[in-house]
Design a protein around this motif. Structure first.
Motif, PDB file in Angstrom:
ATOM      1  N   ARG A 298       0.816  -1.220   0.000  1.00  4.50           N
ATOM      2  CA  ARG A 298       0.000   0.000   0.000  1.00  4.50           C
ATOM      3  C   ARG A 298       0.851   1.271   0.000  1.00  4.50           C
ATOM      4  NH1 ARG A 298      -3.516  -1.757  -2.606  1.00  4.50           N
ATOM      5  NH2 ARG A 298      -4.828   0.016  -2.229  1.00  4.50           N
ATOM      6  N   ARG A 299       2.058   1.173  -0.591  1.00  2.63           N
ATOM      7  CA  ARG A 299       2.912   2.333  -0.767  1.00  2.63           C
ATOM      8  C   ARG A 299       2.713   2.877  -2.176  1.00  2.63           C
ATOM      9  NH1 ARG A 299       8.355  -0.576   0.940  1.00  2.63           N
ATOM     10  NH2 ARG A 299       7.527  -1.767  -0.783  1.00  2.63           N
ATOM     11  N   GLN A 300       2.878   4.171  -2.334  1.00  2.00           N
ATOM     12  CA  GLN A 300       2.719   4.810  -3.646  1.00  2.00           C
ATOM     13  C   GLN A 300       3.751   4.267  -4.623  1.00  2.00           C
ATOM     14  OE1 GLN A 300       0.259   7.168  -4.097  1.00  2.00           O
ATOM     15  NE2 GLN A 300       0.705   7.200  -6.269  1.00  2.00           N
ATOM     16  N   ARG A 301       3.297   3.820  -5.803  1.00  2.00           N
ATOM     17  CA  ARG A 301       4.213   3.343  -6.842  1.00  2.00           C
ATOM     18  C   ARG A 301       4.823   4.517  -7.591  1.00  2.00           C
ATOM     19  NH1 ARG A 301       3.198  -2.161  -8.833  1.00  2.00           N
ATOM     20  NH2 ARG A 301       1.215  -2.831  -7.999  1.00  2.00           N
ATOM     21  N   ILE A 302       6.004   4.300  -8.110  1.00  2.00           N
ATOM     22  CA  ILE A 302       6.616   5.259  -9.026  1.00  2.00           C
ATOM     23  C   ILE A 302       6.208   4.827 -10.420  1.00  2.00           C
ATOM     24  CG2 ILE A 302       8.789   6.110  -9.958  1.00  2.00           C
ATOM     25  CD1 ILE A 302       9.984   5.652  -7.173  1.00  2.00           C
ATOM     26  N   GLY A 303       5.738   5.744 -11.204  1.00  8.33           N
ATOM     27  CA  GLY A 303       5.314   5.436 -12.570  1.00  8.33           C
ATOM     28  C   GLY A 303       3.911   4.869 -12.608  1.00  8.33           C
ATOM     29  N   GLY A 304       3.514   4.444 -13.795  1.00  9.70           N
ATOM     30  CA  GLY A 304       2.192   3.851 -13.961  1.00  9.70           C
ATOM     31  C   GLY A 304       1.074   4.860 -14.141  1.00  9.70           C
ATOM     32  N   HIS A 305       1.429   6.121 -14.386  1.00 12.32           N
ATOM     33  CA  HIS A 305       0.403   7.151 -14.500  1.00 12.32           C
ATOM     34  C   HIS A 305       0.081   7.506 -15.955  1.00 12.32           C
ATOM     35  CE1 HIS A 305       0.816   7.696 -10.217  1.00 12.32           C
ATOM     36  NE2 HIS A 305       2.118   7.804 -10.378  1.00 12.32           N
ATOM     37  N   GLY A 306       0.900   7.068 -16.898  1.00 11.53           N
ATOM     38  CA  GLY A 306       0.751   7.473 -18.297  1.00 11.53           C
ATOM     39  C   GLY A 306      -0.566   7.093 -18.939  1.00 11.53           C
ATOM     40  N   TRP A 307      -0.944   5.828 -18.836  1.00 13.03           N
ATOM     41  CA  TRP A 307      -2.174   5.376 -19.474  1.00 13.03           C
ATOM     42  C   TRP A 307      -3.409   6.059 -18.876  1.00 13.03           C
ATOM     43  CZ3 TRP A 307      -3.693   3.980 -23.874  1.00 13.03           C
ATOM     44  CH2 TRP A 307      -4.901   3.333 -24.070  1.00 13.03           C
ATOM     45  N   PRO A 308      -3.523   6.178 -17.554  1.00 14.20           N
ATOM     46  CA  PRO A 308      -4.666   6.921 -17.011  1.00 14.20           C
ATOM     47  C   PRO A 308      -4.696   8.387 -17.462  1.00 14.20           C
ATOM     48  CG  PRO A 308      -3.692   5.571 -15.296  1.00 14.20           C
ATOM     49  CD  PRO A 308      -2.771   5.504 -16.492  1.00 14.20           C
ATOM     50  N   ILE A 309      -3.535   9.003 -17.612  1.00 17.16           N
ATOM     51  CA  ILE A 309      -3.490  10.387 -18.099  1.00 17.16           C
ATOM     52  C   ILE A 309      -4.038  10.459 -19.512  1.00 17.16           C
ATOM     53  CG2 ILE A 309      -1.897  12.200 -18.876  1.00 17.16           C
ATOM     54  CD1 ILE A 309      -0.191  11.544 -16.391  1.00 17.16           C
ATOM     55  N   VAL A 310      -3.594   9.546 -20.381  1.00 12.82           N
ATOM     56  CA  VAL A 310      -4.086   9.514 -21.761  1.00 12.82           C
ATOM     57  C   VAL A 310      -5.600   9.344 -21.778  1.00 12.82           C
ATOM     58  CG1 VAL A 310      -4.091   8.166 -23.912  1.00 12.82           C
ATOM     59  CG2 VAL A 310      -1.927   8.697 -22.766  1.00 12.82           C
ATOM     60  N   CYS A 311      -6.093   8.404 -21.011  1.00 10.66           N
ATOM     61  CA  CYS A 311      -7.534   8.128 -20.989  1.00 10.66           C
ATOM     62  C   CYS A 311      -8.339   9.300 -20.426  1.00 10.66           C
ATOM     63  CB  CYS A 311      -7.821   6.853 -20.201  1.00 10.66           C
ATOM     64  SG  CYS A 311      -7.166   5.380 -21.002  1.00 10.66           S
TER      65      CYS A 311
END
Length: 147
Positions: free
Chosen positions: A109-122
């Motif tokens: 339950r720690r914040q991940r680094i990365g993984g934000h690109g696809w949600p931003i596009v959507c």
């Protein structure tokens, strides 16, 4: 299938070929191609270029090319076209794997680094489509509103 965009030769000064495809397919060149296509359309039609809408389109182009490089085996094609609905950005890569939104938290339950690109596009695009390519790989096309 990805659409091809023919643009005047002046675009070559911005690190892209006549087809609207960046020479090296890096995110910076993709952003320059999108910026050039949008500003040229605004200039040609004597319309205001909304800086926030342009910023959204630049971010989508950057995220799609970055994701293709990091997760798709590299960019195999890039297209940009200004259409009635906005700016259409298409990025092809070598991978058949579909993009997925990852949980922003890891197993602890720690914040991940990365993984934000696809949600931003959507979130920023009006329309997002993923198409399989006949020779393998995929093309992701996103339309970002310019108004």
């Amino acid at each position: 299938m990805c659409d091809q965009r023919r643009t005047p030769s002046a675009i070559e000064r911005h690190g892209v070929e006549r087809s609207g495809q960046p020479r090296s397919c890096k995110p910076a060149e993709a952003r320059r191609a999108v910026e050039w296509a949008v500003t040229e359309r605004c200039r040609a039609t004597h319309t205001h270029c909304d800086p926030e809408a342009l910023g959204d389109a630049l971010l989508v182009a950057s995220e799609l090319t970055t994701n293709a490089i990091l997760h798709g085996g590299g960019v195999t094609d890039f297209r940009v076209e200004v259409v009635a609905a906005g700016v259409r950005v298409s990025v092809s890569d070598r991978s058949d794997r579909l993009p997925v939104a990852r949980d922003p938290l890891d197993l602890r339950r720690r914040q991940r680094i990365g993984g934000h690109g696809w949600p931003i596009v959507c979130r920023l695009a009006r329309d997002v489509r993923v198409s399989e390519l006949p020779a393998g790989g995929k093309c992701i096309t996103a339309v970002v509103a310019l108004d």
